[in-house]
Design a protein around this motif. Structure first.
Motif, PDB file in Angstrom:
ATOM      1  N   ARG A  52      -1.383  -3.855   1.648  1.00  0.00           N
ATOM      2  CA  ARG A  52      -2.689  -3.664   1.186  1.00  0.00           C
ATOM      3  C   ARG A  52      -3.811  -4.529   2.625  1.00  0.00           C
ATOM      4  NH1 ARG A  52      -4.620  -1.016  -3.256  1.00  0.00           N
ATOM      5  NH2 ARG A  52      -2.694   0.028  -4.870  1.00  0.00           N
ATOM      6  N   GLU A  62      -5.063   4.178   4.113  1.00  0.00           N
ATOM      7  CA  GLU A  62      -5.807   4.720   3.554  1.00  0.00           C
ATOM      8  C   GLU A  62      -6.607   4.239   2.902  1.00  0.00           C
ATOM      9  OE1 GLU A  62      -5.399   8.248   1.655  1.00  0.00           O
ATOM     10  OE2 GLU A  62      -3.526   7.823   1.435  1.00  0.00           O
ATOM     11  N   SER A  63      -8.054   4.180   3.418  1.00  0.00           N
ATOM     12  CA  SER A  63      -9.162   3.425   2.573  1.00  0.00           C
ATOM     13  C   SER A  63     -10.029   3.544   1.728  1.00  0.00           C
ATOM     14  CB  SER A  63      -9.279   2.330   3.425  1.00  0.00           C
ATOM     15  OG  SER A  63     -10.133   1.027   2.731  1.00  0.00           O
ATOM     16  N   ALA A  83       0.856  -1.139  -0.249  1.00  0.00           N
ATOM     17  CA  ALA A  83      -0.059   0.024   0.160  1.00  0.00           C
ATOM     18  C   ALA A  83       1.121   1.484   0.346  1.00  0.00           C
ATOM     19  CB  ALA A  83      -0.817  -0.411   1.383  1.00  0.00           C
ATOM     20  N   GLY A  84       2.028   1.316   0.741  1.00  0.00           N
ATOM     21  CA  GLY A  84       3.282   2.018   0.958  1.00  0.00           C
ATOM     22  C   GLY A  84       4.302   1.793   1.359  1.00  0.00           C
ATOM     23  N   GLN A 125       3.964  11.277 -11.661  1.00  0.00           N
ATOM     24  CA  GLN A 125       5.263  11.145 -10.358  1.00  0.00           C
ATOM     25  C   GLN A 125       6.202  12.848 -10.784  1.00  0.00           C
ATOM     26  OE1 GLN A 125       7.402   7.603 -10.643  1.00  0.00           O
ATOM     27  NE2 GLN A 125       6.926   7.674  -8.150  1.00  0.00           N
ATOM     28  N   SER A 170      -5.278   0.999   0.266  1.00  0.00           N
ATOM     29  CA  SER A 170      -5.563   1.252  -0.675  1.00  0.00           C
ATOM     30  C   SER A 170      -4.138   2.738  -1.000  1.00  0.00           C
ATOM     31  CB  SER A 170      -6.702   2.515  -1.650  1.00  0.00           C
ATOM     32  OG  SER A 170      -6.726   3.267  -0.882  1.00  0.00           O
ATOM     33  N   GLY A 171      -3.753   2.808  -0.002  1.00  0.00           N
ATOM     34  CA  GLY A 171      -2.630   4.307   0.020  1.00  0.00           C
ATOM     35  C   GLY A 171      -2.291   4.178   1.073  1.00  0.00           C
ATOM     36  N   VAL A 172      -0.463   5.233   1.450  1.00  0.00           N
ATOM     37  CA  VAL A 172      -0.637   6.076   3.019  1.00  0.00           C
ATOM     38  C   VAL A 172      -0.189   7.296   2.498  1.00  0.00           C
ATOM     39  CG1 VAL A 172       1.256   5.598   3.855  1.00  0.00           C
ATOM     40  CG2 VAL A 172       0.660   3.529   3.314  1.00  0.00           C
ATOM     41  N   LEU A 173      -0.708   7.879   4.044  1.00  0.00           N
ATOM     42  CA  LEU A 173      -0.342   9.315   3.926  1.00  0.00           C
ATOM     43  C   LEU A 173       0.336   9.390   5.019  1.00  0.00           C
ATOM     44  CD1 LEU A 173      -1.266  11.380   2.902  1.00  0.00           C
ATOM     45  CD2 LEU A 173      -3.163  11.561   4.318  1.00  0.00           C
TER      46      LEU A 173
END
Length: 463
Positions: free
Chosen positions: A104, A143-144, A88-89, A342, A128-131
């Motif tokens: 994930r 994050e989801s 996910a990150g 990017q 779904s991702g990372v912050l």
């Protein structure tokens, strides 16, 4: 005659067996020839002097010595174990530049300088991702868009909190966007039902919310203040929410908002929408000061560290950038069908980099408005990711051939291939202080090393 022959063969075999074995506690007599023991500096020098006369065993011994020394120079480490889940990150968190990996399936790990891992609480799947959030970017948020999220505090591992816990797998509440709140342990979310919510990452609790009866908030401006949250809606409005006061509409697009960026120190907001417009709003004047129109939608806006420029990336075609000193926009020419991703600034904004499809990285000088480099993998393959070290002046490029290549940030010239592995790569990250880097592999493992732009010359091979 027959018995004598058999006895002789048996005696010979016994002698051969005994000569190949060492009694307990004794040294191995073949060590100096088969090189099963460590070499002294003198023995190593003599061995290297043999050159082409070396046996395969001798070459293998020297290769292992070279590999170990190279790994020591790199301070190379493999991190973690194979994981049956995509990333996910991954990256570095907090002022100590702690390497981390989030998957994930909700699994998350941090790693010490010695390479040992700490497994964080695993509750929320389908990430779904990372912050990164918090004053020092010490908090990792998984994050989801539909389901439970997690927040891990790398500065205090006892603070592992659940965000937005879902009570059922049916009728889940969508989270459309998440943004950090400037220099605080809070998070702002655009949530289904017309809501914008503020969450405390230390307590795992929602502390404030507002509800829009007409429009659905879809984008949250990253870096909003706690008492001044900016968000965009599915109808194109850009609104300002002051929790202690009320919500005010600042301006509108003709289509759903896709991105919002803050130009810190200039009191400017830059936003894009599905109608192809990019708008610059002056918060001091309380008015729109410029609007750009594009043939395709603009999904991504990036602001330079010195807040002088903003880069605008269309779905297809040339990116543009805005010079806030001159208040004008300029086109950065590429192929009309190119897809740029990017995008990021380097050297405090004087350089802009972007990946064109998976084929090359383009580098522009924003002050002179010229293309200074086009970077394609030197050893073949396509680009899977890249990162930049301003401190060392290099670009690290991860390729589908399993290579990490170093390129000169200023000239765009190839320096060398730092690492190679036969395992497919996912991406590469350099720590904010430029001292270390990690590469993510498709098997879920990380590799960490000390970044050196000029030495050693040899490529480090690892599996």
């Amino acid at each position: 005659m027959t018995r004598t022959g058999i006895s002789t063969l048996t005696a010979v075999a016994t002698v051969l067996m005994l000569s190949g074995c060492a009694s307990p506690g004794s040294s191995i007599p073949q060590a100096g020839k088969t090189y099963t023991g460590p070499l002294s500096a003198e023995a190593e020098a003599k061995l290297r002097a043999k050159g082409f006369g070396m046996t395969d065993a001798e070459r293998d011994k020297l290769d292992k010595i070279d590999r170990d020394r190279l790994a020591a120079k790199f301070d190379f480490q493999k991190l973690g174990q194979p994981v049956d889940s995509p990333f996910a990150g991954f990256g570095f968190a907090g002022p100590e530049n702690v390497p981390f990996a989030v998957y994930r399936n909700g699994k998350a790990l941090t790693f010490t300088p010695k390479g040992t891992d700490t497994e964080l609480e695993q509750i929320a799947p389908r990430l779904s991702g990372v912050l990164l959030a918090g004053k020092d970017k010490e908090r990792i948020v998984g994050e989801s868009p539909r389901g439970t999220m997690m927040s891990w505090n790398t500065a205090d591992l006892s603070q592992q909190v659940v965000l937005r816990p879902q009570k059922s797998t049916f009728n889940l509440t969508n989270v459309y966007d998440v943004g950090t709140v400037k220099e605080s342990p809070y998070l702002a979310m655009a949530v289904e039902g017309g809501r914008v919510e503020l969450w405390d990452l230390a307590a795992g609790e929602m502390v404030e919310f507002t509800e829009n009866k007409v429009s659905q908030p879809r984008q949250v401006m990253d870096g909003s203040a706690y008492n001044d949250v900016i968000y965009g809606t599915n109808r194109g409005e850009i609104e300002e929410w002051k929790p202690s006061v009320d919500t005010t509409r600042l301006y509108s697009h003709a289509g759903p908002v896709l991105d919002i960026a803050n130009v810190d120190g200039r009191d400017l907001i830059v936003s894009s929408a599905k109608d192809g417009t990019v708008t610059i709003y002056d918060r001091k004047k309380g008015e729109v000061v410029h609007t750009l129109e594009f043939d395709t939608v603009v999904y991504n806006i990036v602001v330079s560290p010195d807040n002088r420029y903003a880069a605008i990336f269309q779905a297809f075609g040339s990116p543009y950038y805005i010079d806030f000193d001159a208040m004008e926009s300029r086109r950065l020419y590429v192929g009309s069908g190119a897809h740029m991703t990017q995008g990021r600034f380097a050297k405090n904004g004087s350089l802009l980099l972007a990946r064109e499809d998976n084929d090359m990285i383009r580098v522009w000088n924003t002050e002179r408005n010229i293309l200074v480099a086009k970077i394609s993998p030197e050893k073949g393959g396509s680009i899977v990711g890249y990162d930049v070290s301003d401190a060392l002046g290099i670009i690290a490029v991860a390729t589908t051939k399993g290579n990490i290549e170093y390129w000169d940030l200023k000239t765009g010239h190839y320096i060398r291939t730092a690492l190679h592995t036969d395992t497919p790569l996912v991406g590469v990250e350099i720590s904010p202080d430029g001292t270390q880097a990690i590469v993510a592999q498709a098997d879920g493992q990380l590799a960490r090393w000390h970044v050196m732009a000029d030495q050693p010359e040899k490529t480090f091979m690892f599996d």
